[in-house]
Design a protein around this motif. Structure first.
Motif, mmCIF file in Angstrom:
data_model
loop_
_atom_site.group_PDB
_atom_site.id
_atom_site.type_symbol
_atom_site.label_atom_id
_atom_site.label_comp_id
_atom_site.label_asym_id
_atom_site.label_seq_id
_atom_site.Cartn_x
_atom_site.Cartn_y
_atom_site.Cartn_z
ATOM 1 N N MET A 35 0.843 -1.198 0.000
ATOM 2 C CA MET A 35 0.000 0.000 0.000
ATOM 3 C C MET A 35 0.875 1.244 0.000
ATOM 4 S SD MET A 35 -3.049 1.145 2.667
ATOM 5 C CE MET A 35 -1.982 1.621 4.032
ATOM 6 N N ASN A 36 0.513 2.212 -0.818
ATOM 7 C CA ASN A 36 1.223 3.483 -0.876
ATOM 8 C C ASN A 36 0.769 4.344 0.307
ATOM 9 O OD1 ASN A 36 2.248 6.048 -1.469
ATOM 10 N ND2 ASN A 36 2.036 5.760 -3.670
ATOM 11 N N THR A 37 1.531 4.290 1.394
ATOM 12 C CA THR A 37 1.102 4.963 2.631
ATOM 13 C C THR A 37 1.113 6.491 2.501
ATOM 14 O OG1 THR A 37 3.369 4.773 3.462
ATOM 15 C CG2 THR A 37 1.807 3.070 4.138
ATOM 16 N N LYS A 38 2.062 7.025 1.744
ATOM 17 C CA LYS A 38 2.102 8.488 1.564
ATOM 18 C C LYS A 38 0.865 8.965 0.804
ATOM 19 C CE LYS A 38 6.177 8.757 -0.375
ATOM 20 N NZ LYS A 38 7.390 9.376 -0.986
ATOM 21 N N LEU A 39 0.500 8.218 -0.225
ATOM 22 C CA LEU A 39 -0.699 8.579 -0.981
ATOM 23 C C LEU A 39 -1.934 8.434 -0.104
ATOM 24 C CD1 LEU A 39 -2.082 9.292 -3.695
ATOM 25 C CD2 LEU A 39 -2.230 6.831 -4.122
ATOM 26 N N ILE A 82 -8.593 0.704 1.219
ATOM 27 C CA ILE A 82 -8.901 -0.226 0.131
ATOM 28 C C ILE A 82 -8.377 0.301 -1.199
ATOM 29 C CG2 ILE A 82 -10.781 -1.243 -1.219
ATOM 30 C CD1 ILE A 82 -12.407 -1.330 1.401
ATOM 31 N N GLY A 83 -8.649 1.574 -1.476
ATOM 32 C CA GLY A 83 -8.198 2.157 -2.734
ATOM 33 C C GLY A 83 -6.693 2.137 -2.881
ATOM 34 N N SER A 84 -5.977 2.448 -1.817
ATOM 35 C CA SER A 84 -4.513 2.481 -1.872
ATOM 36 C C SER A 84 -3.919 1.102 -2.145
ATOM 37 C CB SER A 84 -3.947 3.027 -0.557
ATOM 38 O OG SER A 84 -4.366 4.354 -0.345
ATOM 39 N N ILE A 85 -4.625 0.066 -1.728
ATOM 40 C CA ILE A 85 -4.146 -1.299 -1.948
ATOM 41 C C ILE A 85 -4.390 -1.763 -3.378
ATOM 42 C CG2 ILE A 85 -4.520 -3.732 -1.310
ATOM 43 C CD1 ILE A 85 -5.119 -2.735 1.542
ATOM 44 N N LYS A 101 -3.388 -2.046 -9.149
ATOM 45 C CA LYS A 101 -3.728 -3.357 -9.698
ATOM 46 C C LYS A 101 -4.904 -3.251 -10.652
ATOM 47 C CE LYS A 101 -2.197 -5.590 -5.419
ATOM 48 N NZ LYS A 101 -2.610 -6.381 -4.228
ATOM 49 N N ALA A 102 -5.701 -2.204 -10.481
ATOM 50 C CA ALA A 102 -6.844 -1.969 -11.361
ATOM 51 C C ALA A 102 -6.473 -1.048 -12.524
ATOM 52 C CB ALA A 102 -7.993 -1.363 -10.563
ATOM 53 N N ASN A 103 -5.186 -0.722 -12.650
ATOM 54 C CA ASN A 103 -4.696 0.177 -13.717
ATOM 55 C C ASN A 103 -5.367 1.549 -13.661
ATOM 56 O OD1 ASN A 103 -2.880 -1.704 -14.902
ATOM 57 N ND2 ASN A 103 -4.604 -2.706 -15.920
ATOM 58 N N LEU A 104 -5.565 2.035 -12.442
ATOM 59 C CA LEU A 104 -6.105 3.366 -12.239
ATOM 60 C C LEU A 104 -5.015 4.237 -11.622
ATOM 61 C CD1 LEU A 104 -9.586 2.207 -10.921
ATOM 62 C CD2 LEU A 104 -9.142 3.324 -13.110
ATOM 63 N N SER A 105 -5.239 5.545 -11.593
ATOM 64 C CA SER A 105 -4.130 6.410 -11.169
ATOM 65 C C SER A 105 -4.605 7.641 -10.408
ATOM 66 C CB SER A 105 -3.335 6.876 -12.396
ATOM 67 O OG SER A 105 -4.128 7.725 -13.215
ATOM 68 N N VAL A 106 -3.646 8.214 -9.682
ATOM 69 C CA VAL A 106 -3.825 9.497 -9.002
ATOM 70 C C VAL A 106 -2.606 10.325 -9.410
ATOM 71 C CG1 VAL A 106 -4.354 10.606 -6.791
ATOM 72 C CG2 VAL A 106 -4.830 8.177 -7.085
ATOM 73 N N PRO A 107 -2.533 10.733 -10.679
ATOM 74 C CA PRO A 107 -1.275 11.205 -11.267
ATOM 75 C C PRO A 107 -0.641 12.428 -10.623
ATOM 76 C CG PRO A 107 -3.142 11.647 -12.716
ATOM 77 C CD PRO A 107 -3.639 10.741 -11.648
ATOM 78 N N ILE A 108 -1.440 13.436 -10.281
ATOM 79 C CA ILE A 108 -0.851 14.667 -9.751
ATOM 80 C C ILE A 108 -0.279 14.438 -8.358
ATOM 81 C CG2 ILE A 108 -1.308 17.044 -9.043
ATOM 82 C CD1 ILE A 108 -3.443 17.193 -11.204
ATOM 83 N N ILE A 109 -1.072 13.861 -7.466
ATOM 84 C CA ILE A 109 -0.609 13.630 -6.094
ATOM 85 C C ILE A 109 0.552 12.636 -6.085
ATOM 86 C CG2 ILE A 109 -1.252 12.806 -3.789
ATOM 87 C CD1 ILE A 109 -4.099 13.769 -4.378
ATOM 88 N N GLU A 110 0.438 11.570 -6.887
ATOM 89 C CA GLU A 110 1.537 10.608 -6.984
ATOM 90 C C GLU A 110 2.811 11.301 -7.457
ATOM 91 O OE1 GLU A 110 -0.005 6.246 -8.211
ATOM 92 O OE2 GLU A 110 -0.517 7.820 -9.634
ATOM 93 N N THR A 123 -9.451 -9.415 -11.524
ATOM 94 C CA THR A 123 -8.961 -10.642 -10.881
ATOM 95 C C THR A 123 -9.793 -11.851 -11.285
ATOM 96 O OG1 THR A 123 -8.213 -9.360 -8.965
ATOM 97 C CG2 THR A 123 -8.464 -11.733 -8.659
ATOM 98 N N VAL A 124 -11.109 -11.678 -11.320
ATOM 99 C CA VAL A 124 -12.005 -12.804 -11.624
ATOM 100 C C VAL A 124 -11.978 -13.164 -13.103
ATOM 101 C CG1 VAL A 124 -14.421 -13.561 -11.694
ATOM 102 C CG2 VAL A 124 -13.533 -12.354 -9.679
ATOM 103 N N PHE A 125 -12.065 -12.151 -13.967
ATOM 104 C CA PHE A 125 -12.199 -12.409 -15.402
ATOM 105 C C PHE A 125 -10.882 -12.344 -16.168
ATOM 106 C CE2 PHE A 125 -16.349 -10.627 -14.049
ATOM 107 C CZ PHE A 125 -17.132 -11.749 -14.303
ATOM 108 N N LYS A 126 -9.783 -11.977 -15.467
ATOM 109 C CA LYS A 126 -8.461 -11.932 -16.091
ATOM 110 C C LYS A 126 -8.471 -11.067 -17.352
ATOM 111 C CE LYS A 126 -7.222 -15.051 -13.043
ATOM 112 N NZ LYS A 126 -6.435 -14.653 -11.853
ATOM 113 N N SER A 127 -9.122 -9.917 -17.250
ATOM 114 C CA SER A 127 -9.249 -9.049 -18.422
ATOM 115 C C SER A 127 -9.336 -7.595 -18.002
ATOM 116 C CB SER A 127 -10.506 -9.428 -19.217
ATOM 117 O OG SER A 127 -10.770 -8.477 -20.234
ATOM 118 N N THR A 128 -8.757 -6.727 -18.817
ATOM 119 C CA THR A 128 -8.892 -5.284 -18.612
ATOM 120 C C THR A 128 -9.687 -4.674 -19.770
ATOM 121 O OG1 THR A 128 -6.733 -4.930 -19.664
ATOM 122 C CG2 THR A 128 -6.789 -5.043 -17.248
#
Length: 245
Positions: A1-5, A61-64, A68-77, A161-166
């Motif tokens: 988990m990204n604790t700083k984020l 939950i989101g930070s974990i 893995k869901a290929n989502l981002s928080v680009p500016i804060i990151e 995770t379930v469907f192995k697809s993005t």
């Protein structure tokens, strides 16, 4: 988990939760009698418990799962990592345009339903309008952390995770489910304030919140969480200006 984020998002979300202190909350007569012994400030602080718990859960939950869901928080990151590799102008542009479109759609939906909504609901809505601070901070920031970063990220991760697809259908499904549950989250308050809500009133609540959720969910998917926050804030700007004029 990204604790700083996680910590950064918690602080931002906390500002939104605290902004609820600037608002008045409608309560049925029974609840008012039970809360009569509490000081108004203490009562408002008690109301912050649930959103605080939801905020903590969503941030953890989101930070974990968000990466893995290929989502981002680009500016804060980028700021936290000392990297300026995000396209700020693109994030802002899509957020502002998306927010204006979303806000306009919500105004159209509201204008369509107003003639059919019960006067009881309209009077309560007019009397207890949320403050601008509450709209921008809680609505624009905290709700995006709760529904997009927390809930939508979890759904996408689960489906991947379930469907192995993005495949895009995975993201659209998560966007729609998150928007639907966000809309349903308004139902308890409606039933509390209106004795027998009509199907038209419930449809108004459902359609309006789902519409906004779809716009903000798409922004999160394509441009990152900050773009969704900007979009949500600008949707409130549009709605406020339309109310004012």
């Amino acid at each position: 988990m990204n604790t700083k984020l996680a910590f950064s998002l918690f602080v931002l979300g906390l500002l939104g939760v605290l902004s609820l202190l600037t608002m008045e909350f409608p309560l049925p007569a029974e609840a008012q009698e039970k809360m009569a012994d509490f000081h108004p400030v203490v009562f408002k602080l008690l109301l912050l418990i649930n959103p605080m718990i939801m905020l903590v859960m969503s941030v953890v939950i989101g930070s974990i799962v968000y990466k893995k869901a290929n989502l981002s928080v680009p500016i804060i990151e980028g700021v936290l990592d000392g990297k300026r590799d995000f396209d700020l102008s693109n994030i802002l542009k899509f957020g502002v345009i998306g927010g204006i479109i979303g806000g306009f759609l919500l105004v159209v939906i509201t204008q369509f339903f107003i003639p059919y909504l019960p006067n009881e609901f309209l009077e309560i809505q007019e009397k207890f309008k949320p403050s601008l601070l509450g709209r921008f901070l809680y609505g624009g920031i905290t709700e995006e952390i709760l529904m997009r970063f927390g809930f939508m990220s979890f759904l996408v991760w689960l489906f991947v995770t379930v469907f192995k697809s993005t495949n895009p259908i995975v993201y659209w499904t998560a966007i729609l489910i998150a928007a639907f549950f966000f809309a349903l989250g308004h139902f308890p308050l409606v039933f509390q304030l209106v004795e027998s809500p009509s199907m038209l009133l419930l449809s108004y609540i459902l359609i309006g919140n789902i519409t906004g959720g779809i716009v903000f969910g798409w922004l999160y998917w394509k441009k990152g969480l900050e773009s969704a926050m900007i979009g949500h804030i600008f949707a409130h700007v549009v709605m406020f200006l339309m109310e004012y004029f």
